[in-house]
Design an enzyme around this catalytic site. Structure first.
Site, short mmCIF file in Angstrom:
data_model
loop_
_atom_site.label_atom_id
_atom_site.label_comp_id
_atom_site.label_asym_id
_atom_site.label_seq_id
_atom_site.Cartn_x
_atom_site.Cartn_y
_atom_site.Cartn_z
N ASP A 313 66.10 44.82 -14.02
CA ASP A 313 66.15 46.20 -13.51
C ASP A 313 66.82 46.18 -12.14
O ASP A 313 66.42 45.43 -11.25
CB ASP A 313 64.71 46.75 -13.41
N ILE A 314 67.87 46.99 -12.01
CA ILE A 314 68.62 47.01 -10.74
C ILE A 314 67.74 47.60 -9.63
O ILE A 314 67.06 48.61 -9.84
CB ILE A 314 69.92 47.82 -10.88
N GLU A 357 68.95 51.87 -15.87
CA GLU A 357 69.50 50.66 -15.23
C GLU A 357 68.65 49.44 -15.59
O GLU A 357 68.53 48.53 -14.80
CB GLU A 357 69.66 50.83 -13.71
P1 GH3 Z 1 63.67 50.22 -8.30
O1 GH3 Z 1 64.16 49.16 -7.41
O2 GH3 Z 1 62.21 50.51 -8.17
O3 GH3 Z 1 64.05 49.95 -9.72
O4 GH3 Z 1 64.42 51.55 -7.82
P2 GH3 Z 1 65.47 52.38 -8.62
O5 GH3 Z 1 66.04 53.41 -7.74
O6 GH3 Z 1 66.44 51.49 -9.27
O7 GH3 Z 1 64.56 53.00 -9.73
P3 GH3 Z 1 64.37 54.43 -10.30
O8 GH3 Z 1 63.72 54.23 -11.65
O9 GH3 Z 1 63.63 55.28 -9.29
O10 GH3 Z 1 65.78 55.03 -10.48
C1 GH3 Z 1 66.68 54.60 -11.45
C2 GH3 Z 1 67.95 55.38 -11.29
O11 GH3 Z 1 68.94 54.98 -12.24
C3 GH3 Z 1 67.72 56.86 -11.51
C4 GH3 Z 1 68.94 57.30 -12.30
O12 GH3 Z 1 69.68 58.29 -11.64
C5 GH3 Z 1 69.81 56.06 -12.40
N1 GH3 Z 1 70.43 56.01 -13.68
C6 GH3 Z 1 69.84 55.85 -14.90
N2 GH3 Z 1 70.78 55.86 -15.88
C7 GH3 Z 1 72.00 56.02 -15.25
C8 GH3 Z 1 73.33 56.13 -15.72
O13 GH3 Z 1 73.65 56.05 -16.92
N3 GH3 Z 1 74.33 56.25 -14.82
C9 GH3 Z 1 74.04 56.33 -13.47
N4 GH3 Z 1 75.05 56.47 -12.62
N5 GH3 Z 1 72.78 56.26 -13.02
C10 GH3 Z 1 71.77 56.11 -13.88
MG MG Z 2 65.73 50.07 -10.73
MG MG Z 3 64.21 51.25 -13.75
#
Ligand code: GH3
Ligand code: MG
Ligand code: MG
Length: 433
Positions: A313-314, A357
């Site tokens: 997980d990013i 992500e």
């Molecule tokens: P953490 O270190 O706790 O994982 O923090 P985080 O910000 O990575 O985690 P969080 O789950 O709060 O947010 C994940 C983000 O990933 C939110 C969403 O906007 C982004 N995201 C999810 N799918 C996509 C996508 O297909 N494209 C883009 N650009 N962003 C995405």
């Molecule tokens: Mg994340």
């Molecule tokens: Mg996540």
């Protein structure tokens, strides 16, 4: 040249004319399998050898005059009509191809003694005279060219008749091959993996049981063509209409369906690809990864293979979107998967996008300790990689190995718990359970 007066024209004059105008004369000893060319002119100078094996001559003159000059594969030699034996005068017209030019030739066979000695008289005909005939033949072939061969079968007497091998020749062969013998001959031409199916579906008992009078049914398989290349064919059986329950006559036909089948297979592959891939990153999608994890459980439980799972997980990915925009976020996700794909390229491992992500890797033949080391290597590689204008990113990884008594949820929840630990331990690290 003065005009010939037919009243003065003698048989000797005719013989003199024939002597200089027949293009090719060959003497054949069928028993010894030999031939010798007595005279050859025009296109036959190069096309016919001075002497050789009779069987080669028969193959040359009977087969493959239509479309190519390639040798025909050994298995098809069973279809040589008459096997080059003639009980009386015989004549045939064929096309031969020399240097890409089609020549129409007429050959007449004269048996000159009882013991398989023949004279072959062969002439090239004036091609212009056959243009219309050729066009007609072509039209008929266009309608029929999908048929490779057909025959009539009587299961009760175990006999076949009227075998016509259109790819080889338009002649109907009057060979009396028993149906059971025919199955044994043809099996060599069927793709090895399809042989079982072929034997089942051509079995006399199967045909009797499954075909009511008038019923037609077919199956597809790969079969060797004349050049020895496997092509897709449809094998069609059609039982004759009859009011007699003990009358089992069938028409059998082989249809060439190669081009359509190849197109269909490619379309199916495309659909499978579309159905199993994530459209942004082109790695496997969520559904496909669920299947992969189930396959992994099966590999552990039934083959006792070591399989480990990891989830990546990013870290703080939301910041990337907030600061650089969603499309930059997308580009980052693509690059992220490319780094992982490259890293696991030589391993027996499968990568997919679980969602957002988060990505999952199923690592086959990878015990627990090895999986942890692999995850650590992956984590540090990602952390060291420049991601364009956003600079560095990091990820957290949860690792677990599949136990023999795991359910899907057992294994998945353990891996997820490990990821949670990694996040709560400050991120950019590997945790395992
Ligand atoms: P953490 O270190 O706790 O994982 O923090 P985080 O910000 O990575 O985690 P969080 O789950 O709060 O947010 C994940 C983000 O990933 C939110 C969403 O906007 C982004 N995201 C999810 N799918 C996509 C996508 O297909 N494209 C883009 N650009 N962003 C995405
Ligand atoms: Mg994340
Ligand atoms: Mg996540």
């Amino acid at each position: 040249m003065s005009k010939i007066n037919i009243d003065e024209y003698s048989y000797d004059d005719a013989l003199k004319f024939i002597n200089t105008s027949v293009d090719c004369v060959i003497i054949v000893d069928g028993d010894a399998d030999k031939y010798r060319t007595l005279v050859k002119r025009g296109i036959f100078t190069d096309y016919i050898d001075d002497e050789g094996d009779y069987i080669d001559l028969v193959r040359k003159l009977w087969y493959h005059f239509n479309n190519s000059d390639e040798d025909i594969t050994e298995d098809y030699h069973v279809f040589i009509p008459n096997e080059g034996r003639f009980g009386g005068k015989y004549s045939k017209r064929v096309n031969i191809i020399e240097n890409d030019i089609t020549h129409v030739i007429q050959m007449t066979v004269y048996p000159i003694e009882a013991n398989s000695t023949y004279l072959f008289l062969i002439d090239e005909l004036e091609t212009a005279m056959f243009v219309n005939e050729e066009l007609t033949v072509q039209k008929v072939n266009t309608i029929q060219n999908t048929y490779l061969f057909s025959m009539y079968i009587d299961l009760v007497s175990d006999s076949t008749s009227s075998i016509s091998v259109t790819e080889i020749s338009d002649e109907v062969m009057q060979q009396e091959i028993k149906y059971s013998e025919w199955r044994n001959m043809i099996i060599n031409m069927i793709w090895p993996e399809d042989q079982q199916l072929f034997l089942e579906r051509t079995d006399p008992d199967y045909l009797k049981k499954n075909f009511a009078p008038g019923r037609t049914a077919s199956f597809d398989c790969l079969m060797m063509n004349l050049e020895g290349k496997y092509i897709w064919v449809k094998l069609i059986f059609s039982r004759s209409e009859t009011s007699n329950e003990d009358d089992y006559r069938f028409v059998f036909m082989v249809q060439n369906i190669h081009e359509n089948s190849i197109e269909l297979l490619e379309t199916m592959k495309k659909y499978e690809h579309l159905a199993s891939r994530d459209s942004l990153t082109n790695v496997f999608n969520h559904g496909r990864m669920e299947t992969e994890i189930r396959n992994a459980l099966y590999a552990k439980q039934n083959k006792n293979r070591d399989v480990s799972l990891m989830i990546l997980d990013i870290d703080f990915f939301k910041h990337v979107n907030d600061k650089f925009g969603h499309s930059t976020g997308d580009v980052t996700l693509v690059q992220f998967t490319q780094i992982i794909s490259e890293y696991i390229r030589d391993l027996n491992a499968v990568l997919g996008r679980w969602g957002g992500e988060e990505f999952v890797v199923v690592c086959y033949d990878t015990p627990y300790e090895k999986a942890i080391a692999l995850a650590e290597g992956l984590r540090s590689t990602i952390a060291g990689e420049p991601f364009g204008k956003i600079g560095q990113i990091t990820c957290s990884i949860g690792v677990t190995s599949i136990n023999a008594d795991d359910s899907f949820d057992d294994a998945f929840n353990r891996m997820d718990r490990a990821l949670y630990n990694a996040k709560s331990s400050g991120r950019n690290c590997v945790k395992s359970v």
